[in-house]
Design a protein around this motif. Structure first.
Motif, mmCIF file in Angstrom:
data_model
loop_
_atom_site.group_PDB
_atom_site.id
_atom_site.type_symbol
_atom_site.label_atom_id
_atom_site.label_comp_id
_atom_site.label_asym_id
_atom_site.label_seq_id
_atom_site.Cartn_x
_atom_site.Cartn_y
_atom_site.Cartn_z
ATOM 1 N N PRO A 136 0.792 -1.242 0.000
ATOM 2 C CA PRO A 136 0.000 0.000 0.000
ATOM 3 C C PRO A 136 0.822 1.289 0.000
ATOM 4 N N ILE A 137 2.031 1.256 0.564
ATOM 5 C CA ILE A 137 2.815 2.504 0.622
ATOM 6 C C ILE A 137 3.345 2.889 -0.772
ATOM 7 N N TRP A 138 3.675 1.904 -1.582
ATOM 8 C CA TRP A 138 4.323 2.186 -2.874
ATOM 9 C C TRP A 138 3.498 3.134 -3.770
ATOM 10 N N PRO A 139 2.214 2.888 -3.999
ATOM 11 C CA PRO A 139 1.465 3.800 -4.869
ATOM 12 C C PRO A 139 1.390 5.230 -4.306
ATOM 13 N N LEU A 140 1.439 5.345 -2.987
ATOM 14 C CA LEU A 140 1.421 6.686 -2.377
ATOM 15 C C LEU A 140 2.779 7.361 -2.581
ATOM 16 N N PRO A 145 6.453 11.549 -2.827
ATOM 17 C CA PRO A 145 7.527 10.825 -2.127
ATOM 18 C C PRO A 145 7.388 10.846 -0.609
ATOM 19 N N VAL A 146 7.535 9.656 -0.012
ATOM 20 C CA VAL A 146 7.513 9.526 1.445
ATOM 21 C C VAL A 146 8.889 9.898 1.980
ATOM 22 N N LYS A 147 8.897 10.842 2.953
ATOM 23 C CA LYS A 147 10.188 11.235 3.542
ATOM 24 C C LYS A 147 10.499 10.387 4.768
ATOM 25 N N ARG A 148 9.437 10.011 5.498
ATOM 26 C CA ARG A 148 9.655 9.267 6.749
ATOM 27 C C ARG A 148 8.518 8.293 6.984
ATOM 28 N N MET A 149 8.859 7.063 7.432
ATOM 29 C CA MET A 149 7.856 6.048 7.759
ATOM 30 C C MET A 149 8.057 5.595 9.190
ATOM 31 N N VAL A 150 6.975 5.497 9.955
ATOM 32 C CA VAL A 150 7.028 4.890 11.296
ATOM 33 C C VAL A 150 6.052 3.721 11.268
ATOM 34 N N VAL A 151 6.584 2.500 11.434
ATOM 35 C CA VAL A 151 5.744 1.304 11.305
ATOM 36 C C VAL A 151 5.745 0.544 12.625
ATOM 37 N N SER A 152 4.553 0.185 13.093
ATOM 38 C CA SER A 152 4.436 -0.705 14.259
ATOM 39 C C SER A 152 3.676 -1.947 13.799
ATOM 40 N N THR A 153 4.277 -3.124 14.005
ATOM 41 C CA THR A 153 3.629 -4.331 13.489
ATOM 42 C C THR A 153 3.013 -5.138 14.632
ATOM 43 N N TYR A 154 1.967 -5.861 14.307
ATOM 44 C CA TYR A 154 1.246 -6.748 15.226
ATOM 45 C C TYR A 154 1.211 -8.093 14.508
ATOM 46 N N ASN A 215 15.903 -1.982 6.354
ATOM 47 C CA ASN A 215 16.883 -2.227 5.271
ATOM 48 C C ASN A 215 16.214 -2.695 3.983
ATOM 49 N N GLU A 216 15.202 -3.545 4.109
ATOM 50 C CA GLU A 216 14.552 -4.073 2.895
ATOM 51 C C GLU A 216 13.761 -2.975 2.179
ATOM 52 N N THR A 217 13.106 -2.106 2.951
ATOM 53 C CA THR A 217 12.360 -1.004 2.324
ATOM 54 C C THR A 217 13.291 -0.128 1.488
ATOM 55 N N ARG A 218 14.432 0.216 2.060
ATOM 56 C CA ARG A 218 15.374 1.089 1.338
ATOM 57 C C ARG A 218 15.858 0.432 0.057
ATOM 58 N N LYS A 219 16.036 -0.917 0.100
ATOM 59 C CA LYS A 219 16.493 -1.618 -1.112
ATOM 60 C C LYS A 219 15.364 -1.707 -2.138
ATOM 61 N N ILE A 220 14.190 -2.092 -1.715
ATOM 62 C CA ILE A 220 13.078 -2.295 -2.668
ATOM 63 C C ILE A 220 12.650 -0.970 -3.315
ATOM 64 N N PHE A 221 12.624 0.105 -2.509
ATOM 65 C CA PHE A 221 12.247 1.428 -3.032
ATOM 66 C C PHE A 221 13.406 2.122 -3.740
ATOM 67 N N SER A 222 14.597 1.524 -3.655
ATOM 68 C CA SER A 222 15.827 2.197 -4.151
ATOM 69 C C SER A 222 15.938 3.603 -3.551
ATOM 70 N N CYS A 223 15.664 3.687 -2.270
ATOM 71 C CA CYS A 223 15.695 4.971 -1.533
ATOM 72 C C CYS A 223 16.565 4.791 -0.285
ATOM 73 N N PRO A 224 17.879 4.817 -0.454
ATOM 74 C CA PRO A 224 18.748 4.575 0.704
ATOM 75 C C PRO A 224 18.581 5.616 1.810
ATOM 76 N N ASP A 225 18.019 6.786 1.464
ATOM 77 C CA ASP A 225 17.926 7.864 2.464
ATOM 78 C C ASP A 225 16.553 7.993 3.122
ATOM 79 N N ILE A 226 15.602 7.140 2.742
ATOM 80 C CA ILE A 226 14.254 7.304 3.331
ATOM 81 C C ILE A 226 14.370 7.058 4.828
ATOM 82 N N ALA A 227 13.751 7.957 5.630
ATOM 83 C CA ALA A 227 13.785 7.801 7.096
ATOM 84 C C ALA A 227 12.734 6.768 7.477
ATOM 85 N N ILE A 228 13.157 5.761 8.229
ATOM 86 C CA ILE A 228 12.177 4.723 8.595
ATOM 87 C C ILE A 228 12.554 4.148 9.941
#
Ligand code: 2RA
Length: 333
Positions: A136-140, A145-154, A215-228
């Protein structure tokens, strides 16, 4: 074109889901090898109305194979990678063994299918919680462009395999019957409890599961600088992961615009019924291909309307593992 496939780890929860999905999607195979550890050698299983015998996986198992779907643990993927490549087959690997290897594409077909062509014999399936967040994040991110992501998983018990799912059921029965909870698949009681993901802790204090998301998000998005940043928690749910996702965008974006973008996004079902306070639950995603997204709302704490909160649920065994790998394999035939 039809091809010869092998399923490595076929008796596990993901291995069994490979078979269900290959049948549902009528995957074009001409032969299939069922591979597992010595413990399962000789076991019989039925697939598409035919009986197959499980074989112990050896270096010779991949002769004549075109695509090997792996979900047998990282050590087995590393052990047999050379044999797969020597046989001229392509390994689609659900383990974390090669995900961060620079020569190995890490692929979510809805996000970066173009990376598949760069493979050198191995294509890695991302971690389940990464896949469920990024669909879901990719189309957004593509639209703004997403500058920062904060993810909490359950995260559901299924992420730790069939034994963990069985333990959740057994512990629940034991506790309701007044008996002590036996902890074998998990280090702590999972029934009526939750705990920080028990993968190894890194020097920075994050656990391995959380750093996979980063680490995987930065590789898949090719965005080494995305804050996550990420917090991963194991919860007493059987097989669908849930995730709370906070996004800071480059430019202003409204909840309506997010809903609109997601309504046509591949692999996404929007379930955002504010009138009835009805948003995705793990049982909505159980057994389904799509990632369910809802509770979409502005994050007022981020200035200029550049913040959004989402709540997502996705089946960990299907889209989080087996389906994603089969979708990659479909692009190889
Ligand atoms: C988990 N994502 O849920 C990990 C491994 N499947 O534990």
């Amino acid at each position: 074109m039809s091809c010869n496939i092998a399923i490595a780890g076929v008796t596990g929860a993901v291995g069994q889901e490979f078979l269900r999905i290959l049948e549902e999607r009528d995957f074009p195979f001409s032969s299939v090898k069922m591979l597992a550890s010595a413990r399962s050698h000789g076991k019989k299983l039925t697939f598409k109305g035919r009986e197959y015998t499980v074989e112990e996986m050896t270096d010779k198992s991949f002769d004549g194979v075109d695509i090997a779907l792996f979900s047998a643990g990282g050590s087995r993927s590393r052990e047999f990678a050379d044999a797969v490549k020597k046989a001229g087959a392509v390994m689609v690997d659900n383990s974390s063994a090669f995900r961060m290897d620079p020569d190995t594409p890490l692929v979510v077909p809805e996000v970066n299918p173009e990376a598949i062509k760069d493979h050198k014999g191995i294509i890695a399936n991302p971690n389940c919680s990464t896949i469920i967040a990024l669909v879901p994040i990719w189309p957004l991110h593509n639209a703004n462009p997403v500058k920062r992501m904060v993810v909490s998983t359950y995260q559901a018990a299924s992420g730790a395999g069939q034994a963990a799912m069985d333990e959740l059921a057994l512990q629940s029965k034991d506790i309701l019957a007044g008996r002590e909870a036996r902890c074998e698949a998990f280090p702590y009681q999972i029934a009526f409890n939750l705990f920080c993901h028990n993968s190894d802790l890194k020097p920075n204090g994050y656990n391995e599961e959380e750093m996979k998301m980063v680490n995987e998000t930065r590789k898949i998005f090719s965005c080494p600088d995305i804050a996550i940043t990420c917090t991963c928690v194991r919860v007493p749910v059987m097989r669908a992961h849930s995730e709370s996702i906070n996004l800071e965008f480059d430019s202003p974006i409204t909840a309506d615009e997010v809903r609109e973008l997601l309504s046509t996004a591949p692999g996404v079902t929007v379930l955002d019924d504010r009138e009835n306070n009805r948003f995705p639950m793990p049982i909505d995603a159980d057994g389904k291909d799509d990632v369910y997204v809802g509770h979409i709302r502005q994050d007022e704490s981020i200035p200029d309307n550049r913040g959004i909160n989402l709540w997502v649920c996705g089946d960990q065994i299907r889209k989080g593992a087996a389906l994603n790998a089969v979708q990659i394999a479909e692009r190889l035939v």
